[in-house]
Motif scaffolding. Structure first.
Motif, PDB file in Angstrom:
ATOM      1  N   ARG A  43      57.462 156.117  12.715  1.00  0.00           N
ATOM      2  CA  ARG A  43      58.049 156.782  11.550  1.00  0.00           C
ATOM      3  C   ARG A  43      58.456 158.218  11.881  1.00  0.00           C
ATOM      4  N   ARG A  44      57.715 158.860  12.776  1.00  0.00           N
ATOM      5  CA  ARG A  44      58.086 160.210  13.172  1.00  0.00           C
ATOM      6  C   ARG A  44      59.369 160.230  13.998  1.00  0.00           C
ATOM      7  N   LEU A  45      59.616 159.159  14.754  1.00  0.00           N
ATOM      8  CA  LEU A  45      60.846 159.074  15.549  1.00  0.00           C
ATOM      9  C   LEU A  45      62.054 158.703  14.696  1.00  0.00           C
ATOM     10  N   ARG A  46      61.874 157.755  13.774  1.00  0.00           N
ATOM     11  CA  ARG A  46      62.986 157.295  12.930  1.00  0.00           C
ATOM     12  C   ARG A  46      63.480 158.427  12.037  1.00  0.00           C
ATOM     13  N   GLY A  66      84.104 154.099   1.807  1.00  0.00           N
ATOM     14  CA  GLY A  66      84.264 155.010   2.940  1.00  0.00           C
ATOM     15  C   GLY A  66      83.415 156.253   2.805  1.00  0.00           C
ATOM     16  N   MET A  67      83.313 156.792   1.582  1.00  0.00           N
ATOM     17  CA  MET A  67      82.479 157.969   1.345  1.00  0.00           C
ATOM     18  C   MET A  67      81.004 157.643   1.544  1.00  0.00           C
ATOM     19  N   ARG A  68      80.581 156.483   1.080  1.00  0.00           N
ATOM     20  CA  ARG A  68      79.175 156.085   1.265  1.00  0.00           C
ATOM     21  C   ARG A  68      78.855 155.952   2.747  1.00  0.00           C
ATOM     22  N   GLN A  69      79.812 155.418   3.507  1.00  0.00           N
ATOM     23  CA  GLN A  69      79.554 155.294   4.939  1.00  0.00           C
ATOM     24  C   GLN A  69      79.460 156.672   5.590  1.00  0.00           C
ATOM     25  N   ARG A  70      80.244 157.623   5.123  1.00  0.00           N
ATOM     26  CA  ARG A  70      80.148 158.984   5.637  1.00  0.00           C
ATOM     27  C   ARG A  70      78.784 159.595   5.308  1.00  0.00           C
ATOM     28  N   VAL A  71      78.260 159.281   4.136  1.00  0.00           N
ATOM     29  CA  VAL A  71      76.918 159.754   3.784  1.00  0.00           C
ATOM     30  C   VAL A  71      75.880 159.156   4.730  1.00  0.00           C
ATOM     31  N   MET A  72      76.043 157.867   5.068  1.00  0.00           N
ATOM     32  CA  MET A  72      75.115 157.238   6.009  1.00  0.00           C
ATOM     33  C   MET A  72      75.186 157.910   7.376  1.00  0.00           C
ATOM     34  N   ILE A  73      76.384 158.252   7.807  1.00  0.00           N
ATOM     35  CA  ILE A  73      76.538 158.942   9.089  1.00  0.00           C
ATOM     36  C   ILE A  73      75.881 160.311   9.020  1.00  0.00           C
ATOM     37  N   ALA A  74      76.073 161.015   7.906  1.00  0.00           N
ATOM     38  CA  ALA A  74      75.444 162.326   7.737  1.00  0.00           C
ATOM     39  C   ALA A  74      73.932 162.218   7.794  1.00  0.00           C
ATOM     40  N   MET A  75      73.354 161.195   7.166  1.00  0.00           N
ATOM     41  CA  MET A  75      71.909 160.994   7.196  1.00  0.00           C
ATOM     42  C   MET A  75      71.423 160.708   8.609  1.00  0.00           C
ATOM     43  N   ALA A  76      72.164 159.848   9.323  1.00  0.00           N
ATOM     44  CA  ALA A  76      71.745 159.454  10.667  1.00  0.00           C
ATOM     45  C   ALA A  76      71.775 160.625  11.636  1.00  0.00           C
ATOM     46  N   LEU A  77      72.712 161.554  11.428  1.00  0.00           N
ATOM     47  CA  LEU A  77      72.900 162.663  12.367  1.00  0.00           C
ATOM     48  C   LEU A  77      72.303 163.978  11.872  1.00  0.00           C
ATOM     49  N   ALA A  78      71.636 163.950  10.731  1.00  0.00           N
ATOM     50  CA  ALA A  78      71.166 165.184  10.103  1.00  0.00           C
ATOM     51  C   ALA A  78      70.243 165.993  11.002  1.00  0.00           C
ATOM     52  N   HIS A 131      61.096 165.743   8.632  1.00  0.00           N
ATOM     53  CA  HIS A 131      60.990 165.868  10.090  1.00  0.00           C
ATOM     54  C   HIS A 131      61.078 167.304  10.603  1.00  0.00           C
ATOM     55  N   THR A 132      61.560 168.230   9.783  1.00  0.00           N
ATOM     56  CA  THR A 132      61.727 169.592  10.283  1.00  0.00           C
ATOM     57  C   THR A 132      60.834 170.611   9.580  1.00  0.00           C
ATOM     58  N   GLY A 133      60.274 170.249   8.437  1.00  0.00           N
ATOM     59  CA  GLY A 133      59.432 171.188   7.707  1.00  0.00           C
ATOM     60  C   GLY A 133      60.212 172.255   6.962  1.00  0.00           C
ATOM     61  N   LYS A 134      61.539 172.086   6.822  1.00  0.00           N
ATOM     62  CA  LYS A 134      62.325 173.060   6.086  1.00  0.00           C
ATOM     63  C   LYS A 134      61.989 173.025   4.606  1.00  0.00           C
ATOM     64  N   SER A 135      62.220 174.156   3.935  1.00  0.00           N
ATOM     65  CA  SER A 135      61.992 174.218   2.495  1.00  0.00           C
ATOM     66  C   SER A 135      63.031 173.375   1.770  1.00  0.00           C
ATOM     67  N   GLU A 136      62.805 173.165   0.472  1.00  0.00           N
ATOM     68  CA  GLU A 136      63.741 172.376  -0.320  1.00  0.00           C
ATOM     69  C   GLU A 136      65.124 173.007  -0.314  1.00  0.00           C
ATOM     70  N   ALA A 137      65.186 174.326  -0.442  1.00  0.00           N
ATOM     71  CA  ALA A 137      66.478 175.013  -0.449  1.00  0.00           C
ATOM     72  C   ALA A 137      67.161 174.917   0.908  1.00  0.00           C
ATOM     73  N   GLU A 138      66.387 175.075   1.984  1.00  0.00           N
ATOM     74  CA  GLU A 138      66.956 174.984   3.327  1.00  0.00           C
ATOM     75  C   GLU A 138      67.460 173.573   3.612  1.00  0.00           C
ATOM     76  N   ALA A 139      66.692 172.564   3.194  1.00  0.00           N
ATOM     77  CA  ALA A 139      67.098 171.177   3.416  1.00  0.00           C
ATOM     78  C   ALA A 139      68.355 170.850   2.620  1.00  0.00           C
ATOM     79  N   ARG A 140      68.449 171.378   1.421  1.00  0.00           N
ATOM     80  CA  ARG A 140      69.648 171.138   0.607  1.00  0.00           C
ATOM     81  C   ARG A 140      70.862 171.791   1.253  1.00  0.00           C
ATOM     82  N   ALA A 141      70.680 172.993   1.765  1.00  0.00           N
ATOM     83  CA  ALA A 141      71.784 173.669   2.443  1.00  0.00           C
ATOM     84  C   ALA A 141      72.224 172.891   3.680  1.00  0.00           C
ATOM     85  N   HIS A 142      71.252 172.328   4.383  1.00  0.00           N
ATOM     86  CA  HIS A 142      71.586 171.542   5.571  1.00  0.00           C
ATOM     87  C   HIS A 142      72.315 170.259   5.173  1.00  0.00           C
ATOM     88  N   ALA A 143      71.875 169.632   4.082  1.00  0.00           N
ATOM     89  CA  ALA A 143      72.550 168.428   3.597  1.00  0.00           C
ATOM     90  C   ALA A 143      73.995 168.735   3.233  1.00  0.00           C
TER      91      ALA A 143
END
Length: 329
Positions: free
Chosen positions: A86-89, A159-171, A121-133
């Motif tokens: 789970r830590r790797l995924r 197509g937009m949903r697939q872009r979201v999946m790519i964003a999640m995979a590469l986040a 996985h990174t320990g970022k704050s909620e605001a930092e994680a939102r900014a990264h998203a």
């Protein structure tokens, strides 16, 4: 791309309880850093099962890994404890699933789903994680990302949903991404956009990719290396240039011959007769023998291995190789 191995899979076997033969049998390949390996074959050949096994997501029971290793940076993905996997995924390994509408949580906004992986996985704050998203949505070229951050998956096109999946995979800038039919159900224009996006992000991050598909056009565009699977076994593997220029296995040749050409001559497409055998009816010899025009008694009884064909990187499991692709077609 480098020649430094990132993932080395050796002898992977997957079986469904109550059967005597593996659904995926003795699968072996190496993926280098920054490289794209395309695994190609018909539906039912074991491509998605292979990806799920590497991600530790097999439905056990009834599916189980029967053997082999998958060395990822010195750790065997097939035997890792669940907590470590789970830590790797979502961190070092990402996955783009086949159908984003069923893979995204319909009850959560897309920004929250991307941010969750970042925070975990990174320990970022909620605001930092939102900014990264938000930055990831920009990187995958979603228009008006500030607005799309707070919508639900059903508010977006395929197509937009697939872009979201790519964003999640590469986040989290993973070392490896597994993409299972990432352009399924998308129209041709959106497919081209998604593939170009994936290529660009891969160049930027140096991420290695395993791309699972039955679309040979996508393979020609994306692959450095190609592995052709049939009925749970690798029947041919080599560089993309070697596979497209000189296919050697009758199944690979059949797949190539079934592609429509650009000359528009109106000839009928070549088809491969028959279907992939079900798990309970896997033959003892070559699994493609019943559909192969060159098969003889030896093929039906003795399973072929993957000897070297041509250069050392091009291997084919066929008693009749080398074959002339023009004659075979």
């Amino acid at each position: 791309m480098t020649t430094e191995p990132l993932l080395q899979v050796t002898g992977l076997g997957i079986r469904i309880d109550g059967t005597e033969r593996d659904l995926v049998s003795d699968l072996t390949f190496t993926l280098n850093k920054g490289e794209t390996l395309c695994i190609v074959g018909e539906s039912g050949c074991g491509k998605s099962l292979t990806a799920l096994a590497l991600m530790g997501l097999l439905a056990t029971p009834p599916l189980r890994v029967t053997g082999g290793t998958a060395d990822f940076r010195g750790r065997d993905l097939l035997t890792l404890p669940a907590a470590e996997m789970r830590r790797l995924r979502g961190d070092r390994i990402g996955m783009i699933f086949q159908e984003p509408m069923t893979s995204l949580n319909p009850a959560l906004k897309v920004g929250d789903q991307i941010a969750e992986a970042v925070r975990r996985h990174t320990g970022k704050s909620e605001a930092e994680a939102r900014a990264h998203a938000l930055e990831m949505l920009r990187r995958v070229r979603i228009p008006a990302p500030e607005t799309r951050l707070d919508v639900y998956p059903h508010n977006l096109s395929g197509g937009m949903r697939q872009r979201v999946m790519i964003a999640m995979a590469l986040a989290n800038a993973p070392d490896l991404v597994l993409a299972d039919e990432p352009t399924t159900a998308l129209d041709v224009t959106i497919q081209a956009q998604v593939l170009e996006l994936m290529r660009g992000l891969q160049r930027d991050t140096g991420t290695a990719m395993i791309l699972i598909t039955h679309d040979l056009g996508m393979v020609a565009e994306m692959a450095d290396m190609v592995a052709v699977m049939y009925a749970g076994q690798m029947v041919e593997t080599g560089s993309a240039a070697a596979i497209f220029d000189d296919p050697q296995h009758p199944y690979t040749i059949g797949l190539m011959s079934s592609m429509p050409g650009l000359d528009g001559d109106g000839d009928r497409l070549v088809t491969i007769p028959g279907v992939v055998p079900p798990a309970r009816e896997m033959p003892g010899g070559c699994r493609f023998a019943a559909r192969c025009p060159f098969a003889d008694a030896q093929c039906a009884k003795v399973p072929p291995t993957l000897p070297v064909a041509g250069d050392v990187s091009h291997r084919v499991a066929c008693w009749k190789a080398p074959l002339d692709a023009q004659v075979a077609a």
